[in-house]
Design a protein around this motif. Structure first.
Motif, PDB file in Angstrom:
ATOM      1  N   MET A 208       0.848  -1.202   0.000  1.00 52.72           N
ATOM      2  CA  MET A 208       0.000   0.000   0.000  1.00 52.72           C
ATOM      3  C   MET A 208       0.877   1.244   0.000  1.00 52.72           C
ATOM      4  O   MET A 208       1.987   1.217   0.538  1.00 52.72           O
ATOM      5  CB  MET A 208      -0.894   0.005   1.245  1.00 52.72           C
ATOM      6  N   LEU A 209       0.359   2.316  -0.581  1.00 52.76           N
ATOM      7  CA  LEU A 209       1.111   3.578  -0.558  1.00 52.76           C
ATOM      8  C   LEU A 209       0.424   4.602   0.329  1.00 52.76           C
ATOM      9  O   LEU A 209       0.983   5.080   1.296  1.00 52.76           O
ATOM     10  CB  LEU A 209       1.263   4.142  -1.975  1.00 52.76           C
ATOM     11  N   ASP A 210      -0.827   4.935   0.008  1.00 48.65           N
ATOM     12  CA  ASP A 210      -1.518   5.964   0.791  1.00 48.65           C
ATOM     13  C   ASP A 210      -2.499   5.357   1.793  1.00 48.65           C
ATOM     14  O   ASP A 210      -2.784   5.949   2.825  1.00 48.65           O
ATOM     15  CB  ASP A 210      -2.259   6.932  -0.138  1.00 48.65           C
ATOM     16  N   GLY A 211      -3.064   4.194   1.469  1.00 49.26           N
ATOM     17  CA  GLY A 211      -3.997   3.530   2.384  1.00 49.26           C
ATOM     18  C   GLY A 211      -5.398   4.112   2.371  1.00 49.26           C
ATOM     19  O   GLY A 211      -6.260   3.683   3.139  1.00 49.26           O
ATOM     20  N   GLY A 213      -7.152   4.866  -0.791  1.00 53.18           N
ATOM     21  CA  GLY A 213      -7.850   4.712  -2.065  1.00 53.18           C
ATOM     22  C   GLY A 213      -7.401   5.632  -3.185  1.00 53.18           C
ATOM     23  O   GLY A 213      -8.059   5.697  -4.223  1.00 53.18           O
ATOM     24  N   LEU A 214      -6.292   6.347  -3.020  1.00 50.57           N
ATOM     25  CA  LEU A 214      -5.890   7.315  -4.052  1.00 50.57           C
ATOM     26  C   LEU A 214      -4.987   6.721  -5.128  1.00 50.57           C
ATOM     27  O   LEU A 214      -5.093   7.066  -6.295  1.00 50.57           O
ATOM     28  CB  LEU A 214      -5.179   8.511  -3.392  1.00 50.57           C
ATOM     29  N   CYS A 215      -4.081   5.803  -4.746  1.00 59.14           N
ATOM     30  CA  CYS A 215      -3.048   5.382  -5.702  1.00 59.14           C
ATOM     31  C   CYS A 215      -3.444   4.162  -6.529  1.00 59.14           C
ATOM     32  O   CYS A 215      -2.926   3.953  -7.620  1.00 59.14           O
ATOM     33  CB  CYS A 215      -1.740   5.108  -4.967  1.00 59.14           C
ATOM     34  N   GLY A 216      -4.306   3.315  -6.014  1.00 63.21           N
ATOM     35  CA  GLY A 216      -4.759   2.136  -6.757  1.00 63.21           C
ATOM     36  C   GLY A 216      -3.813   0.951  -6.701  1.00 63.21           C
ATOM     37  O   GLY A 216      -4.081  -0.093  -7.300  1.00 63.21           O
ATOM     38  N   ILE A 217      -2.702   1.068  -5.970  1.00 59.16           N
ATOM     39  CA  ILE A 217      -1.698  -0.007  -5.981  1.00 59.16           C
ATOM     40  C   ILE A 217      -2.228  -1.293  -5.331  1.00 59.16           C
ATOM     41  O   ILE A 217      -1.787  -2.390  -5.660  1.00 59.16           O
ATOM     42  CB  ILE A 217      -0.389   0.475  -5.290  1.00 59.16           C
ATOM     43  N   CYS A 218      -3.188  -1.157  -4.431  1.00 57.39           N
ATOM     44  CA  CYS A 218      -3.657  -2.333  -3.677  1.00 57.39           C
ATOM     45  C   CYS A 218      -4.888  -2.963  -4.322  1.00 57.39           C
ATOM     46  O   CYS A 218      -5.612  -3.699  -3.667  1.00 57.39           O
ATOM     47  CB  CYS A 218      -3.959  -1.926  -2.238  1.00 57.39           C
ATOM     48  N   LEU A 228     -10.448  -2.157  -3.916  1.00 65.70           N
ATOM     49  CA  LEU A 228      -9.215  -1.665  -3.299  1.00 65.70           C
ATOM     50  C   LEU A 228      -9.083  -2.297  -1.913  1.00 65.70           C
ATOM     51  O   LEU A 228     -10.008  -2.204  -1.097  1.00 65.70           O
ATOM     52  CB  LEU A 228      -9.250  -0.140  -3.186  1.00 65.70           C
ATOM     53  N   CYS A 230      -7.331  -1.372   0.571  1.00 68.87           N
ATOM     54  CA  CYS A 230      -7.302  -0.422   1.691  1.00 68.87           C
ATOM     55  C   CYS A 230      -8.689   0.124   2.037  1.00 68.87           C
ATOM     56  O   CYS A 230      -8.950   0.459   3.188  1.00 68.87           O
ATOM     57  CB  CYS A 230      -6.339   0.725   1.406  1.00 68.87           C
TER      58      CYS A 230
HETATM   59  S1  FES Z   1      -3.056   1.946  -0.935  1.00 67.72           S
HETATM   60 FE1  FES Z   1      -3.464   3.385  -2.499  1.00 67.72          FE
HETATM   61  S2  FES Z   1      -5.406   2.770  -3.219  1.00 67.72           S
HETATM   62 FE2  FES Z   1      -5.029   1.397  -1.599  1.00 67.72          FE
END
Ligand code: FES
Ligand SMILES: Cc1cc2nc3c(=O)[nH]c(=O)nc-3n(C[C@H](O)[C@H](O)[C@H](O)COP(=O)(O)OP(=O)(O)OC[C@H]3O[C@@H](n4cnc5c(N)ncnc54)[C@H](O)[C@@H]3O)c2cc1C
Length: 254
Positions: A208-211, A213-218, A228, A230
């Motif tokens: 996770m990056l932001d936790g 819901g902004l980055c979409g990595i998860c 998502l 997070c």
């Molecule tokens: S950690 Fe960025 S969207 Fe879930």
């Protein structure tokens, strides 16, 4: 706020921390996690809220087998003020009396299941805990679940986790299975419970990056929909998670 009130080092790579944050302590439920940035140079890393005491205004996290966090763990001390703690995040686990619940976790993946085991037991369930990969390093986690488990089983080299879970599901009527750990293991267990039509929840361990819901990595595909971890997780219906897609995505971040 965000001050480490207590730190217990179980090993070079494993530490349990009680952190003061009354607002998180008040609203934490089983399944929630926090994003912690210990120092300004550190990335934000997700950690499960293992326990919370609204009366003391504190919550507990366990960094387990954080091999690359060893220097950080060594440098932290009581009264240290953590710069950045965000939470509680994610969806809480749906806690109710299901009947008999098998909870199975592995290594690092075992920590997120600890608060779920506790809450399920307090809701009146019979809890069978399977702690795979039981070594002196993981034994410290046993104390966290022992009071809340009717039975604790350990897998070993002779009896792999999948064999053990298969035996438990054969021997008794199980109403729910909860799994965490490496994706291939979760996929195999989910197949095993799908055949037996036992509802199964998995707790996903995604980067996770932001936790929030902004980055979409998860992101993960659940029942053909993009979710998502997070925001919508980290708990999902294991029979609807696309574990192959998940494994492919995780390979990008190894
Ligand atoms: S950690 Fe960025 S969207 Fe879930
Ligand atoms: C919802 C959730 C709850 C979790 N709860 C716990 C917990 O309670 N205890 C625990 O020990 N672990 C937990 N994890 C896993 C944890 O976030 C890290 O994967 C792990 O602690 C990193 O261990 P490592 O130093 O061996 O890093 P490695 O896996 O070797 O990774 C190297 C570095 O990458 C970064 N990194 C690794 N994983 C993540 C991640 N998921 N997100 C962002 N950056 C990452 C860190 O800087 C880490 O030091 C959780 C993960 C999720 C998604």
């Amino acid at each position: 706020m965000n001050i480490i009130r207590k730190i217990v080092r179980h090993s070079e790579y494993t530490a349990e921390m009680v952190i003061e944050n009354p607002s998180i302590a008040r609203s934490a439920r089983a399944g929630h996690f926090v994003m912690v940035r210990f120092t300004p140079d550190c990335p934000r890393i997700p950690f499960t809220i293992v326990d919370a005491s609204p009366a003391d205004g504190t919550f507990t996290i366990i960094i387990h087998k954080g091999a690359r966090l060893a220097d950080l763990i060594g440098s932290l001390h009581e009264d240290y003020r953590i710069g950045d703690v965000l939470g509680p995040l994610g969806q809480a686990f749906e806690i109710r009396n299901y009947g008999t619940v098998v909870c199975c976790g592995d290594g690092v993946g075992f920590v997120p299941i600890i608060p779920v085991i506790k809450a399920l037991k307090q809701a009146g369930n019979r809890v069978v805990t399977i702690l795979s990969e039981f070594t002196s390093e993981t034994s410290c986690l046993r104390a966290n679940v022992e009071p809340y488990s009717d039975v604790i089983l350990h897998s070993s080299e002779e009896m792999a986790t999948l064999e053990l879970i298969d035996r438990v599901l054969t021997d008794e009527k199980v109403d729910l299975t909860v799994i965490t750990g490496p994706t291939p293991m979760m996929k195999a267990i989910a197949e095993c419970t799908r055949v037996r039509q036992i509802p199964t929840r998995c707790i996903l361990n995604m980067v996770m990056l932001d936790g929030v819901g902004l980055c979409g990595i998860c992101r993960v595909m659940v029942d053909g929909k993009r979710m998502l971890t997070c925001i919508d997780g980290p708990v999902f219906d294991a029979h609807h998670v696309d574990f192959d897609q998940l494994q492919n995505r995780q390979r990008h971040f190894v």
